[in-house]
Write a protein that holds these residues in place. Structure first.
Motif, PDB file in Angstrom:
ATOM      1  N   ALA B 195       0.523  -0.951   0.321  1.00  0.00           N
ATOM      2  CA  ALA B 195      -0.265   0.412  -0.236  1.00  0.00           C
ATOM      3  C   ALA B 195       0.423   1.544   0.031  1.00  0.00           C
ATOM      4  CB  ALA B 195      -0.810  -0.002   1.113  1.00  0.00           C
ATOM      5  N   ALA B 196       1.925   1.628   1.483  1.00  0.00           N
ATOM      6  CA  ALA B 196       3.105   2.735   0.945  1.00  0.00           C
ATOM      7  C   ALA B 196       3.890   2.838  -0.210  1.00  0.00           C
ATOM      8  CB  ALA B 196       3.906   1.955   2.085  1.00  0.00           C
ATOM      9  N   LEU B 197       4.182   1.402  -0.746  1.00  0.00           N
ATOM     10  CA  LEU B 197       4.699   1.395  -2.056  1.00  0.00           C
ATOM     11  C   LEU B 197       3.972   1.907  -3.290  1.00  0.00           C
ATOM     12  CD1 LEU B 197       7.429   0.391  -3.608  1.00  0.00           C
ATOM     13  CD2 LEU B 197       5.422  -1.870  -4.246  1.00  0.00           C
ATOM     14  N   GLY B 198       3.266   1.721  -3.424  1.00  0.00           N
ATOM     15  CA  GLY B 198       1.645   2.223  -4.454  1.00  0.00           C
ATOM     16  C   GLY B 198       1.758   3.464  -4.182  1.00  0.00           C
ATOM     17  N   GLU B 199       1.275   3.993  -2.782  1.00  0.00           N
ATOM     18  CA  GLU B 199       1.371   5.673  -2.749  1.00  0.00           C
ATOM     19  C   GLU B 199       2.428   6.166  -3.259  1.00  0.00           C
ATOM     20  OE1 GLU B 199       0.082   7.418   1.333  1.00  0.00           O
ATOM     21  OE2 GLU B 199      -1.222   6.315   0.480  1.00  0.00           O
ATOM     22  N   GLN B 200       3.648   5.694  -2.856  1.00  0.00           N
ATOM     23  CA  GLN B 200       4.220   6.665  -3.125  1.00  0.00           C
ATOM     24  C   GLN B 200       4.952   6.631  -4.046  1.00  0.00           C
ATOM     25  OE1 GLN B 200       8.588   6.119  -1.606  1.00  0.00           O
ATOM     26  NE2 GLN B 200       8.148   5.741   0.514  1.00  0.00           N
ATOM     27  N   LEU B 201       4.943   5.698  -5.653  1.00  0.00           N
ATOM     28  CA  LEU B 201       5.249   5.856  -7.187  1.00  0.00           C
ATOM     29  C   LEU B 201       4.001   6.305  -7.215  1.00  0.00           C
ATOM     30  CD1 LEU B 201       6.558   2.300  -7.179  1.00  0.00           C
ATOM     31  CD2 LEU B 201       8.034   4.072  -7.286  1.00  0.00           C
ATOM     32  N   ASP B 202       3.349   6.363  -6.862  1.00  0.00           N
ATOM     33  CA  ASP B 202       1.786   7.340  -7.264  1.00  0.00           C
ATOM     34  C   ASP B 202       2.593   8.512  -7.821  1.00  0.00           C
ATOM     35  OD1 ASP B 202       0.188   5.031  -8.533  1.00  0.00           O
ATOM     36  OD2 ASP B 202      -0.881   4.705  -6.923  1.00  0.00           O
ATOM     37  N   ASN B 203       2.140   9.229  -6.624  1.00  0.00           N
ATOM     38  CA  ASN B 203       2.923  10.752  -6.630  1.00  0.00           C
ATOM     39  C   ASN B 203       4.101  10.577  -6.746  1.00  0.00           C
ATOM     40  OD1 ASN B 203       0.457  11.010  -4.827  1.00  0.00           O
ATOM     41  ND2 ASN B 203       1.105  10.572  -3.082  1.00  0.00           N
ATOM     42  N   ASP B 204       5.196  10.535  -6.769  1.00  0.00           N
ATOM     43  CA  ASP B 204       6.625  10.380  -7.080  1.00  0.00           C
ATOM     44  C   ASP B 204       6.890   9.560  -8.965  1.00  0.00           C
ATOM     45  OD1 ASP B 204       8.858  11.333  -7.404  1.00  0.00           O
ATOM     46  OD2 ASP B 204       9.293  11.021  -5.448  1.00  0.00           O
ATOM     47  N   LEU B 205       6.355  10.616  -9.687  1.00  0.00           N
ATOM     48  CA  LEU B 205       6.624   9.887 -10.933  1.00  0.00           C
ATOM     49  C   LEU B 205       8.155   9.789 -11.331  1.00  0.00           C
ATOM     50  CD1 LEU B 205       4.132  11.106 -13.180  1.00  0.00           C
ATOM     51  CD2 LEU B 205       4.410   8.464 -12.507  1.00  0.00           C
ATOM     52  N   LEU B 207      10.432   8.996  -9.288  1.00  0.00           N
ATOM     53  CA  LEU B 207      10.893   8.031  -8.433  1.00  0.00           C
ATOM     54  C   LEU B 207      10.224   6.985  -8.995  1.00  0.00           C
ATOM     55  CD1 LEU B 207      11.876   6.793  -5.761  1.00  0.00           C
ATOM     56  CD2 LEU B 207      10.190   6.046  -5.031  1.00  0.00           C
ATOM     57  N   ALA B 208       9.857   6.464  -9.794  1.00  0.00           N
ATOM     58  CA  ALA B 208       9.034   5.391 -10.637  1.00  0.00           C
ATOM     59  C   ALA B 208       9.755   5.125 -11.782  1.00  0.00           C
ATOM     60  CB  ALA B 208       7.503   5.928 -10.324  1.00  0.00           C
ATOM     61  N   LYS B 209      10.851   6.143 -12.030  1.00  0.00           N
ATOM     62  CA  LYS B 209      11.271   6.063 -13.017  1.00  0.00           C
ATOM     63  C   LYS B 209      12.596   5.828 -13.763  1.00  0.00           C
ATOM     64  CE  LYS B 209       8.378   7.496 -17.203  1.00  0.00           C
ATOM     65  NZ  LYS B 209       7.347   7.026 -16.449  1.00  0.00           N
ATOM     66  N   SER B 210      13.189   5.970 -12.376  1.00  0.00           N
ATOM     67  CA  SER B 210      14.275   5.919 -11.628  1.00  0.00           C
ATOM     68  C   SER B 210      14.542   4.569 -12.199  1.00  0.00           C
ATOM     69  CB  SER B 210      14.773   5.988 -10.423  1.00  0.00           C
ATOM     70  OG  SER B 210      13.587   5.225  -9.172  1.00  0.00           O
ATOM     71  N   THR B 211      16.298   5.262 -12.241  1.00  0.00           N
ATOM     72  CA  THR B 211      17.340   2.818 -12.685  1.00  0.00           C
ATOM     73  C   THR B 211      17.092   2.167 -11.668  1.00  0.00           C
ATOM     74  OG1 THR B 211      18.397   4.468 -13.660  1.00  0.00           O
ATOM     75  CG2 THR B 211      18.706   2.039 -14.016  1.00  0.00           C
ATOM     76  N   MET B 212      16.860   2.236  -9.975  1.00  0.00           N
ATOM     77  CA  MET B 212      16.627   1.469  -9.316  1.00  0.00           C
ATOM     78  C   MET B 212      15.117   0.770  -9.105  1.00  0.00           C
ATOM     79  SD  MET B 212      19.115   2.034  -6.143  1.00  0.00           S
ATOM     80  CE  MET B 212      18.335   2.403  -4.687  1.00  0.00           C
ATOM     81  N   VAL B 213      14.519   1.611  -9.618  1.00  0.00           N
ATOM     82  CA  VAL B 213      13.295   0.687  -8.746  1.00  0.00           C
ATOM     83  C   VAL B 213      12.636  -0.135 -10.159  1.00  0.00           C
ATOM     84  CG1 VAL B 213      10.521   1.638  -9.108  1.00  0.00           C
ATOM     85  CG2 VAL B 213      12.047   2.725  -7.310  1.00  0.00           C
ATOM     86  N   GLN B 214      13.147   0.699 -11.332  1.00  0.00           N
ATOM     87  CA  GLN B 214      12.758  -0.229 -12.421  1.00  0.00           C
ATOM     88  C   GLN B 214      13.618  -1.457 -12.703  1.00  0.00           C
ATOM     89  OE1 GLN B 214      10.731   0.806 -15.395  1.00  0.00           O
ATOM     90  NE2 GLN B 214       9.477   2.781 -14.561  1.00  0.00           N
ATOM     91  N   VAL B 215      14.494  -1.680 -12.526  1.00  0.00           N
ATOM     92  CA  VAL B 215      16.358  -2.569 -12.513  1.00  0.00           C
ATOM     93  C   VAL B 215      15.078  -4.060 -11.987  1.00  0.00           C
ATOM     94  CG1 VAL B 215      17.535  -3.872 -11.953  1.00  0.00           C
ATOM     95  CG2 VAL B 215      17.427  -1.647 -13.457  1.00  0.00           C
ATOM     96  N   GLY B 216      14.597  -2.862 -10.346  1.00  0.00           N
ATOM     97  CA  GLY B 216      14.457  -4.272  -9.478  1.00  0.00           C
ATOM     98  C   GLY B 216      13.262  -4.711  -9.241  1.00  0.00           C
TER      99      GLY B 216
END
Lengths: 101, 494
Positions: B195-205, B207-216
């Motif tokens: 839930a917290a993860l989804g909220e963070q990625l929704d609010n911070d585009l 962050l969602a596009k950052s390499t680390m999140v994408q690779v992870g």
């Protein structure tokens, strides 16, 4: 030079790649298992360092679960290896050819 | 936190412990333990239908109401989770019945065979409810590690052991990917909770596009593809299906795959759906490759279980295709396809288990004269194969039809889906060839050497009739099941 998050991550990425390489290249099943362990422990290092620098304990708790699971995995793996060695007298990946492909 | 929420899992684990203890303290009960396990699962399955879920509240049999979260939000019981739990319970019940028929083949540790199946089932049910990376990891590993043992259960046969070792190495690599992916996502977002993860990625585009999140997330996706037996981690499937005992292979095909699907839908279809939307092309390519790989590789095979292994890869491709469509109708189609797949594959493996035991070899030729030796088995295998090939009016046809329809709806606005559809149609056409080979071996093989009747034990007979009924009902009367599936995925954004 101070050791920061970046250094930890570089080491962990290096270990992960080393483990993966070991799994892909080495032919002895024992060494393959060691490579697998190295991959999991590299991830543990990353989790602990993230946890330390994020001021958040979730990562360290996760590490406990990972260590436990890795132990269970190796226990099953070694048991399988013993059973296989009894049948085939080999611990080489290349000689596992009884399944046709 | 309350007992009601987790009662289904608790009961399954308790049943497993009872099975082990009974074997330990009353050795003479051993032959009946399989019946106990099947009966227990049937009761738990009926009990699960007393749950009512509305607006994040769960109501039990006695009318008590609870919030649907447990373990600090790591566990959730929503309509999707409940649908999948019931799915797993039905699968576990049928697999237990098939195992009873197969039990003479297992030399030692029969009660543990049932118990391990129940533990794996508990893992799948937890996976259906996983709402944080911790529960996701632990439940996935519970499934995978029990399956290492279940796959290599015939420990006097080299094939079974070899399949176990191969599955273990591939599985451990995939869990390495999973853990490292989790570490990367956790490192950039600082949370394990969905839930917290989804909220963070929704609010911070950004962050969602950052390499680390994408690779992870890609690494996590890879490890789920391993569970599904989809490209790029599909190579284990054929070997493992061939070496594993038939009931294990059946459970692997249905349960393990569905566990991958539910996690895929929850994590990538709902929590990080914004990231997934950017992966449209990747998902389409992977789906097309999986379908083509499974169908083409099955073509030259003669080993029955190996054919089923490749066919399960192709099915993973169709599931991935339904997911790549990224719409409500796609998700509904996935659920429907899975439900039809359950009856089809379990029916096929029930028959294969009996025949392999009888003939001692797994070649397609061992089906020769089956139509005279046992009309029931011949009819079941034929129907299963026809359903897998996607010929109307059986369940498999309707599942594929729904997925194709969902893809066509999207293709209107995004023409790349036509290419995916073309690959899928090609895959279906190729698959008809090797499925027809099986039917030909059953009915038209020349000079079958052995025409003695094959005895079919009661439990297997019951499982086979259930599968036939499931295939027919889902094929010709889909509406009620379609409504249930639609309600189960209503909460998902993709």
């Amino acid at each position: 030079m101070t050791v920061g998050l970046q250094q930890f991550l570089v080491v962990s990425a290096f270990l992960f790649c080393l483990g993966l390489l070991g799994v892909l290249i080495r032919r002895n099943i024992f060494v393959v298992y060691m490579g697998l362990e190295l991959m999991l422990n590299a991830a543990n290092l990353a989790l602990v360092s993230f946890s330390r620098y994020n001021d958040n304990l979730d990562g360290q708790i996760m590490v406990f679960f990972i260590i436990t699971v890795a132990a269970a995995e190796v226990a099953v793996g070694l048991a399988l290896l013993v059973a296989l060695y009894r049948k085939r007298q080999t611990a080489h990946v290349d000689e596992l050819t009884s399944l046709n492909s | 936190m309350n007992v009601l929420l987790l009662s289904l899992e608790y009961m399954v684990v308790l049943l497993a412990i009872v099975v082990v203890i009974l074997d330990f303290s009353l050795p003479r009960t051993r032959p009946t333990l399989g019946y106990l396990s099947a009966l227990g699962l049937a009761v738990i399955c009926f009990f699960s239908f007393t749950f009512q879920i509305e607006d994040g509240m769960v109501t039990g049999l006695a009318g008590q109401t609870h919030v649907s979260l447990a373990f600090g939000g790591a566990y959730v019981l929503d309509p999707t989770a409940l649908w999948f739990k019931q799915f797993f319970l039905i699968a576990g019940f049928l697999v237990a019945l098939i195992s009873i028929g197969y039990s003479r083949h297992i030399e030692s540790g029969l009660s543990e065979y049932y118990a391990l199946q129940l533990f794996a089932l508990a893992g799948m049910m937890f996976a259906a409810s996983a709402n944080s990376f911790m529960l996701l990891f632990v439940s996935l590993e519970l499934i995978t590690i029990t399956f290492y043992v279940l796959v290599s259960y015939l420990r006097r046969q080299v094939e079974s052991l070899e399949a176990g070792v191969k599955y273990l190495i591939m599985g451990a690599v995939s869990s390495g990917f999973l853990v490292y992916g989790i570490a990367l996502v956790y490192g950039s977002t600082g949370t394990m909770d969905f839930a917290a993860l989804g909220e963070q990625l929704d609010n911070d585009l950004a962050l969602a596009k950052s390499t680390m999140v994408q690779v992870g997330l890609l690494l996590i996706f890879g490890s789920l593809a391993f569970k599904l037996a989809a490209v790029p981690l599909q190579v284990w499937a054929a070997d493992v299906y061939q070496g594993a005992p038939a009931p294990t292979a059946a459970f692997l095909a249905v349960g393990s795959k569905a566990a991958g699907v539910v996690l895929l839908m929850r994590l990538f279809g709902s929590v990080v759906s914004d990231v997934t939307l950017g992966w449209e092309k990747l998902l389409m390519i992977l789906a097309a490759l999986t379908i083509l790989y499974g169908s083409l590789c099955a073509l030259p095979q003669r080993n029955l279980k190996r054919i089923m292994g490749y066919s399960s890869i192709a099915s993973a491709g169709f599931l991935l295709m339904g997911f790549a469509v990224m719409s409500q109708s796609g998700s509904t189609a996935i659920l429907y396809y899975l439900f039809g797949y359950l009856f089809t594959v379990l029916g096929a493996f029930a028959v294969i288990g009996v025949i392999v035991k009888q003939a001692g070899l797994e070649d397609v030729n061992s089906l020769a004269g089956l139509s005279q030796r046992s009309p029931l088995l011949a009819a079941t295998l034929t129907m299963a194969v026809v359903s897998l090939a996607g010929v109307p009016p059986l369940a498999g046809f309707f599942g594929k039809f729904l997925i194709f329809k969902a893809a066509l709806e999207q293709a209107v606005s995004y023409p790349a889906y036509y290419a995916l559809l073309a690959c899928a149609v090609l895959g279906v056409l190729v698959s008809i060839v090797y499925y027809f080979n099986i039917i030909r071996a059953i009915y038209w093989s020349k000079n079958p050497s052995d025409l003695s009747t094959i005895p079919v034990s009661g439990p297997v007979r019951f499982a086979v009739f259930t599968c036939i009924a499931g295939m027919i009902v889902l094929g010709i009367y889909p509406d009620p099941f379609l409504n249930i599936a639609g309600r189960a995925v209503a909460a998902f954004s993709l």
